[in-house]
Design an enzyme around this catalytic site. Structure first.
Site, PDB file in Angstrom:
ATOM      1  N   SER A 170      29.534 100.860  80.290  1.00  0.00           N
ATOM      2  CA  SER A 170      29.190 101.115  81.727  1.00  0.00           C
ATOM      3  C   SER A 170      28.196 101.911  81.807  1.00  0.00           C
ATOM      4  O   SER A 170      26.938 102.296  81.427  1.00  0.00           O
ATOM      5  CB  SER A 170      30.445 101.334  82.213  1.00  0.00           C
ATOM      6  OG  SER A 170      30.554 101.003  83.751  1.00  0.00           O
ATOM      7  N   ASP A 271      32.514  89.859  84.678  1.00  0.00           N
ATOM      8  CA  ASP A 271      31.513  90.966  85.039  1.00  0.00           C
ATOM      9  C   ASP A 271      30.401  90.952  85.991  1.00  0.00           C
ATOM     10  O   ASP A 271      29.464  89.968  85.640  1.00  0.00           O
ATOM     11  CB  ASP A 271      31.081  91.761  83.795  1.00  0.00           C
ATOM     12  CG  ASP A 271      30.520  93.136  84.177  1.00  0.00           C
ATOM     13  OD1 ASP A 271      30.586  93.842  85.180  1.00  0.00           O
ATOM     14  OD2 ASP A 271      30.194  93.888  83.194  1.00  0.00           O
TER      15      ASP A 271
END
Length: 327
Positions: A170, A271
Protein backbone atom coordinates in the site's frame (compact mmCIF):
# COMPACT_ATOMS: atom_id res chain seq x y z
CA UNK A 1 -8.97 10.08 24.39
CA UNK A 2 -9.78 13.48 25.89
CA UNK A 3 -11.15 14.66 22.56
CA UNK A 4 -14.65 15.56 23.77
CA UNK A 5 -15.51 19.12 22.83
CA UNK A 6 -12.47 19.57 20.58
CA UNK A 7 -13.15 20.85 17.07
CA UNK A 8 -12.36 18.50 14.20
CA UNK A 9 -10.33 19.99 11.33
CA UNK A 10 -10.17 16.88 9.09
CA UNK A 11 -11.69 13.44 9.39
CA UNK A 12 -10.99 10.53 7.05
CA UNK A 13 -13.01 7.61 8.36
CA UNK A 14 -12.27 4.94 9.41
CA UNK A 15 -8.60 5.95 9.53
CA UNK A 16 -7.75 9.27 11.15
CA UNK A 17 -9.17 12.39 12.79
CA UNK A 18 -7.20 15.65 13.03
CA UNK A 19 -8.31 18.40 15.45
CA UNK A 20 -7.96 22.13 15.04
CA UNK A 21 -5.51 22.24 17.97
CA UNK A 22 -3.18 20.01 15.89
CA UNK A 23 -3.74 16.81 17.86
CA UNK A 24 -4.29 13.60 15.91
CA UNK A 25 -6.44 10.56 16.69
CA UNK A 26 -5.47 7.44 14.72
CA UNK A 27 -8.48 5.17 14.30
CA UNK A 28 -6.95 2.66 11.86
CA UNK A 29 -4.14 0.20 12.38
CA UNK A 30 -3.44 -2.53 14.90
CA UNK A 31 -2.07 -2.47 18.46
CA UNK A 32 1.66 -2.12 19.19
CA UNK A 33 3.29 -5.39 20.30
CA UNK A 34 6.79 -6.10 21.67
CA UNK A 35 9.51 -7.93 19.71
CA UNK A 36 10.17 -11.57 20.62
CA UNK A 37 13.30 -13.60 21.32
CA UNK A 38 11.51 -16.50 19.61
CA UNK A 39 8.14 -16.09 17.89
CA UNK A 40 5.87 -18.99 18.98
CA UNK A 41 4.66 -19.71 15.43
CA UNK A 42 7.88 -19.34 13.40
CA UNK A 43 10.78 -19.33 15.88
CA UNK A 44 11.96 -16.04 14.31
CA UNK A 45 13.79 -13.66 16.67
CA UNK A 46 13.11 -9.93 16.58
CA UNK A 47 14.38 -6.82 18.33
CA UNK A 48 13.93 -3.08 18.05
CA UNK A 49 16.88 -0.93 17.00
CA UNK A 50 17.77 2.70 16.44
CA UNK A 51 18.75 3.45 12.85
CA UNK A 52 19.37 7.16 13.34
CA UNK A 53 19.09 9.69 16.17
CA UNK A 54 18.87 12.63 13.80
CA UNK A 55 16.54 12.24 12.02
CA UNK A 56 14.81 9.93 14.55
CA UNK A 57 14.36 6.60 12.72
CA UNK A 58 13.95 3.22 14.37
CA UNK A 59 13.18 -0.28 13.08
CA UNK A 60 12.25 -3.82 14.05
CA UNK A 61 14.68 -6.43 12.74
CA UNK A 62 13.97 -10.15 12.30
CA UNK A 63 16.35 -13.11 12.23
CA UNK A 64 15.26 -16.62 11.12
CA UNK A 65 15.61 -19.30 13.79
CA UNK A 66 18.19 -21.51 12.09
CA UNK A 67 20.67 -18.62 11.73
CA UNK A 68 20.71 -18.28 15.52
CA UNK A 69 21.22 -22.03 15.91
CA UNK A 70 24.28 -22.38 13.66
CA UNK A 71 27.91 -21.91 14.67
CA UNK A 72 28.90 -20.68 11.22
CA UNK A 73 27.23 -17.58 9.86
CA UNK A 74 25.67 -18.31 6.46
CA UNK A 75 24.93 -15.21 4.39
CA UNK A 76 21.28 -14.66 3.47
CA UNK A 77 19.23 -11.99 1.65
CA UNK A 78 17.98 -8.90 3.45
CA UNK A 79 14.60 -7.25 2.95
CA UNK A 80 14.22 -3.58 3.89
CA UNK A 81 10.47 -3.19 4.33
CA UNK A 82 8.15 -0.17 4.50
CA UNK A 83 4.77 -0.68 6.17
CA UNK A 84 1.45 0.57 4.81
CA UNK A 85 -1.17 2.77 6.45
CA UNK A 86 -1.78 5.74 4.18
CA UNK A 87 1.47 7.44 5.34
CA UNK A 88 -0.39 8.42 8.52
CA UNK A 89 -1.14 5.32 10.64
CA UNK A 90 0.17 1.80 11.39
CA UNK A 91 3.68 1.03 12.62
CA UNK A 92 6.63 -1.28 12.14
CA UNK A 93 5.90 -2.31 15.76
CA UNK A 94 2.22 -3.19 15.25
CA UNK A 95 0.57 -6.60 15.58
CA UNK A 96 -0.33 -6.90 11.87
CA UNK A 97 3.12 -5.93 10.64
CA UNK A 98 5.01 -8.04 13.19
CA UNK A 99 2.95 -11.15 12.39
CA UNK A 100 3.51 -10.63 8.64
CA UNK A 101 7.27 -9.97 9.03
CA UNK A 102 7.78 -13.07 11.21
CA UNK A 103 6.20 -15.27 8.55
CA UNK A 104 8.07 -13.60 5.70
CA UNK A 105 11.46 -13.91 7.44
CA UNK A 106 10.72 -17.57 8.20
CA UNK A 107 9.50 -18.57 4.72
CA UNK A 108 12.17 -16.55 2.87
CA UNK A 109 15.05 -17.46 5.22
CA UNK A 110 16.05 -13.81 5.11
CA UNK A 111 16.95 -11.04 7.53
CA UNK A 112 14.07 -8.55 7.48
CA UNK A 113 14.20 -4.98 8.75
CA UNK A 114 10.91 -3.06 8.98
CA UNK A 115 11.41 0.71 9.09
CA UNK A 116 9.56 2.94 11.55
CA UNK A 117 9.40 6.11 9.47
CA UNK A 118 7.76 9.29 10.79
CA UNK A 119 4.05 9.65 10.08
CA UNK A 120 2.01 12.48 8.62
CA UNK A 121 0.27 14.80 9.32
CA UNK A 122 2.62 15.74 12.20
CA UNK A 123 5.53 14.96 9.84
CA UNK A 124 4.12 15.68 6.35
CA UNK A 125 5.55 14.09 3.24
CA UNK A 126 8.21 14.04 1.87
CA UNK A 127 9.60 13.26 5.37
CA UNK A 128 8.67 9.55 5.15
CA UNK A 129 10.46 9.27 1.77
CA UNK A 130 13.61 10.80 3.27
CA UNK A 131 13.43 8.57 6.39
CA UNK A 132 13.10 5.39 4.31
CA UNK A 133 15.96 6.43 2.02
CA UNK A 134 18.19 7.21 5.02
CA UNK A 135 17.33 3.84 6.57
CA UNK A 136 18.16 1.94 3.37
CA UNK A 137 21.46 3.81 3.05
CA UNK A 138 22.26 2.90 6.67
CA UNK A 139 21.54 -0.80 6.00
CA UNK A 140 23.78 -0.98 2.92
CA UNK A 141 26.55 0.97 4.69
CA UNK A 142 27.10 -2.29 6.66
CA UNK A 143 28.66 -3.76 3.50
CA UNK A 144 31.80 -1.82 4.40
CA UNK A 145 33.69 -3.84 7.03
CA UNK A 146 35.19 -0.72 8.65
CA UNK A 147 34.12 -0.38 12.27
CA UNK A 148 31.28 1.95 13.06
CA UNK A 149 29.67 2.43 16.46
CA UNK A 150 26.18 2.36 14.90
CA UNK A 151 26.49 -1.02 13.19
CA UNK A 152 23.80 -3.65 13.77
CA UNK A 153 25.40 -7.10 14.32
CA UNK A 154 22.54 -9.04 12.71
CA UNK A 155 23.08 -7.05 9.49
CA UNK A 156 26.91 -7.17 9.60
CA UNK A 157 27.02 -10.88 10.40
CA UNK A 158 24.32 -12.52 8.30
CA UNK A 159 23.57 -10.39 5.23
CA UNK A 160 24.68 -11.10 1.66
CA UNK A 161 24.86 -7.58 0.17
CA UNK A 162 24.51 -8.98 -3.35
CA UNK A 163 20.94 -9.89 -2.34
CA UNK A 164 19.43 -6.65 -1.02
CA UNK A 165 15.66 -6.39 -1.50
CA UNK A 166 13.16 -3.68 -0.65
CA UNK A 167 9.41 -3.96 -0.47
CA UNK A 168 6.20 -2.61 0.90
CA UNK A 169 2.45 -2.78 0.89
CA UNK A 170 0.00 0.00 0.00
CA UNK A 171 1.62 3.31 1.08
CA UNK A 172 4.77 1.29 1.82
CA UNK A 173 4.82 0.06 -1.79
CA UNK A 174 4.51 3.70 -2.91
CA UNK A 175 7.54 4.48 -0.73
CA UNK A 176 9.43 1.52 -2.22
CA UNK A 177 8.66 2.61 -5.81
CA UNK A 178 9.93 6.14 -5.16
CA UNK A 179 13.06 4.77 -3.48
CA UNK A 180 13.73 2.58 -6.53
CA UNK A 181 13.67 5.67 -8.74
CA UNK A 182 16.03 7.50 -6.37
CA UNK A 183 18.38 4.49 -6.19
CA UNK A 184 18.40 4.37 -10.00
CA UNK A 185 19.42 8.01 -10.30
CA UNK A 186 21.66 8.50 -7.22
CA UNK A 187 22.96 5.03 -6.33
CA UNK A 188 23.45 3.54 -2.86
CA UNK A 189 26.33 3.63 -0.37
CA UNK A 190 29.37 1.50 -1.21
CA UNK A 191 28.00 0.84 -4.71
CA UNK A 192 25.50 -1.72 -3.37
CA UNK A 193 22.72 -2.55 -5.86
CA UNK A 194 19.11 -3.41 -5.05
CA UNK A 195 18.62 -6.94 -6.35
CA UNK A 196 14.84 -6.81 -6.33
CA UNK A 197 11.69 -5.21 -4.97
CA UNK A 198 8.09 -6.19 -4.36
CA UNK A 199 5.21 -3.73 -4.54
CA UNK A 200 2.03 -5.22 -3.07
CA UNK A 201 -1.20 -3.28 -3.78
CA UNK A 202 0.77 -0.04 -4.18
CA UNK A 203 -0.95 3.20 -3.27
CA UNK A 204 -1.02 5.08 -6.60
CA UNK A 205 -3.73 7.48 -7.74
CA UNK A 206 -4.43 10.29 -10.22
CA UNK A 207 -7.08 12.74 -11.33
CA UNK A 208 -7.82 10.87 -14.60
CA UNK A 209 -9.69 7.58 -14.14
CA UNK A 210 -8.04 4.35 -15.30
CA UNK A 211 -10.23 1.55 -16.69
CA UNK A 212 -13.45 1.12 -14.71
CA UNK A 213 -12.48 3.56 -11.94
CA UNK A 214 -15.12 6.06 -10.86
CA UNK A 215 -15.46 8.78 -13.54
CA UNK A 216 -17.26 11.51 -11.59
CA UNK A 217 -14.65 14.13 -10.61
CA UNK A 218 -16.43 15.30 -7.47
CA UNK A 219 -17.02 11.74 -6.26
CA UNK A 220 -13.36 10.83 -6.96
CA UNK A 221 -12.23 13.77 -4.84
CA UNK A 222 -14.26 12.45 -1.88
CA UNK A 223 -12.50 9.06 -1.89
CA UNK A 224 -10.34 8.45 1.22
CA UNK A 225 -7.23 7.95 -0.92
CA UNK A 226 -7.68 11.35 -2.57
CA UNK A 227 -8.36 13.25 0.66
CA UNK A 228 -5.59 11.41 2.51
CA UNK A 229 -2.94 12.44 -0.04
CA UNK A 230 -3.88 16.09 0.52
CA UNK A 231 -3.69 15.56 4.29
CA UNK A 232 -0.29 13.85 4.26
CA UNK A 233 1.35 16.01 1.57
CA UNK A 234 -0.48 19.37 1.56
CA UNK A 235 2.30 21.25 -0.26
CA UNK A 236 2.77 18.74 -3.08
CA UNK A 237 2.92 20.27 -6.58
CA UNK A 238 0.26 18.77 -8.85
CA UNK A 239 -1.81 17.17 -6.09
CA UNK A 240 -2.69 13.54 -6.87
CA UNK A 241 -0.96 13.90 -10.25
CA UNK A 242 2.43 14.44 -8.67
CA UNK A 243 4.63 11.57 -10.00
CA UNK A 244 5.20 10.36 -6.43
CA UNK A 245 1.50 9.43 -6.32
CA UNK A 246 0.83 9.03 -10.05
CA UNK A 247 3.93 7.35 -11.52
CA UNK A 248 2.39 7.04 -14.99
CA UNK A 249 1.49 10.75 -15.31
CA UNK A 250 2.77 12.34 -18.55
CA UNK A 251 6.04 14.15 -17.90
CA UNK A 252 6.93 12.03 -14.85
CA UNK A 253 10.28 10.25 -14.47
CA UNK A 254 10.77 7.32 -16.84
CA UNK A 255 10.10 3.98 -15.16
CA UNK A 256 13.07 2.64 -17.13
CA UNK A 257 15.10 4.25 -14.31
CA UNK A 258 13.90 1.89 -11.55
CA UNK A 259 17.04 0.93 -9.64
CA UNK A 260 16.67 -2.84 -9.25
CA UNK A 261 17.02 -5.92 -11.45
CA UNK A 262 13.83 -7.79 -10.40
CA UNK A 263 10.36 -6.42 -9.65
CA UNK A 264 7.29 -8.26 -8.36
CA UNK A 265 4.01 -6.32 -8.52
CA UNK A 266 0.88 -7.78 -6.93
CA UNK A 267 -2.78 -6.81 -7.18
CA UNK A 268 -6.02 -7.99 -5.57
CA UNK A 269 -9.25 -8.63 -7.47
CA UNK A 270 -11.46 -6.43 -5.27
CA UNK A 271 -8.96 -3.60 -4.74
CA UNK A 272 -10.07 -0.15 -5.89
CA UNK A 273 -6.46 0.42 -7.06
CA UNK A 274 -6.24 -2.77 -9.11
CA UNK A 275 -6.47 -1.39 -12.68
CA UNK A 276 -4.17 1.52 -11.88
CA UNK A 277 -1.51 -0.86 -10.58
CA UNK A 278 -1.84 -3.07 -13.67
CA UNK A 279 -1.33 0.09 -15.76
CA UNK A 280 1.83 0.78 -13.73
CA UNK A 281 3.05 -2.78 -14.40
CA UNK A 282 2.39 -2.40 -18.14
CA UNK A 283 4.10 1.01 -18.19
CA UNK A 284 7.22 -0.50 -16.59
CA UNK A 285 7.10 -3.33 -19.14
CA UNK A 286 6.95 -0.86 -22.05
CA UNK A 287 9.45 1.63 -20.60
CA UNK A 288 12.62 -0.11 -21.70
CA UNK A 289 13.46 -1.12 -18.10
CA UNK A 290 15.94 -3.99 -18.33
CA UNK A 291 14.94 -6.10 -15.33
CA UNK A 292 12.74 -9.18 -14.71
CA UNK A 293 9.13 -8.19 -14.13
CA UNK A 294 6.31 -10.30 -12.65
CA UNK A 295 2.65 -9.65 -11.85
CA UNK A 296 0.74 -11.65 -9.21
CA UNK A 297 -3.04 -11.30 -9.34
CA UNK A 298 -5.14 -12.71 -6.49
CA UNK A 299 -8.85 -12.82 -7.34
CA UNK A 300 -11.65 -12.31 -4.80
CA UNK A 301 -9.41 -10.49 -2.31
CA UNK A 302 -9.30 -6.92 -1.01
CA UNK A 303 -6.54 -4.37 -0.47
CA UNK A 304 -3.82 -5.64 1.95
CA UNK A 305 -5.78 -8.82 2.74
CA UNK A 306 -2.54 -10.76 3.39
CA UNK A 307 -1.65 -8.47 6.30
CA UNK A 308 -5.08 -8.01 7.87
CA UNK A 309 -6.10 -11.70 7.60
CA UNK A 310 -2.64 -13.25 7.36
CA UNK A 311 -3.74 -16.76 8.34
CA UNK A 312 -6.12 -17.22 5.37
CA UNK A 313 -5.22 -19.66 2.59
CA UNK A 314 -4.82 -16.89 -0.01
CA UNK A 315 -2.71 -14.82 2.40
CA UNK A 316 -0.39 -17.75 3.07
CA UNK A 317 -0.02 -18.34 -0.68
CA UNK A 318 0.85 -14.70 -1.35
CA UNK A 319 3.31 -14.52 1.57
CA UNK A 320 5.01 -17.69 0.33
CA UNK A 321 5.09 -16.26 -3.21
CA UNK A 322 6.83 -13.10 -1.97
CA UNK A 323 9.16 -15.25 0.17
CA UNK A 324 10.18 -17.37 -2.84
CA UNK A 325 10.89 -14.15 -4.76
CA UNK A 326 13.22 -13.03 -1.94
CA UNK A 327 14.84 -16.45 -1.57
Amino acid sequence: MGSIGKEVATEILPYIRVYKDGSVERLGGSPIVPPSASDPETGVSSKDIVVSQNPPISARIYLPKHLHDQHQHPKVPILVYFHGGGFCFESAFSLFETRFMNRLACFANAVVISIEYRLAPEHPLPIAYHDCWAALQWVVSHSNADTDSNKEPWVSTYVDFDRVYIGGDSAGANLAHNILLRAGSEGLNNGVKIKGAFLTHPCFWGSEPVGSEMKDVEEREKLPLHTMWHLVYPEVPGGVDNPMMNPVVPGGPSLAGLGCSRLLVSVAGKDLLRERVIKYYNTVKESGWKGELELVDVEDEVHAFHIVVSESENAEKLIKRVASFLA
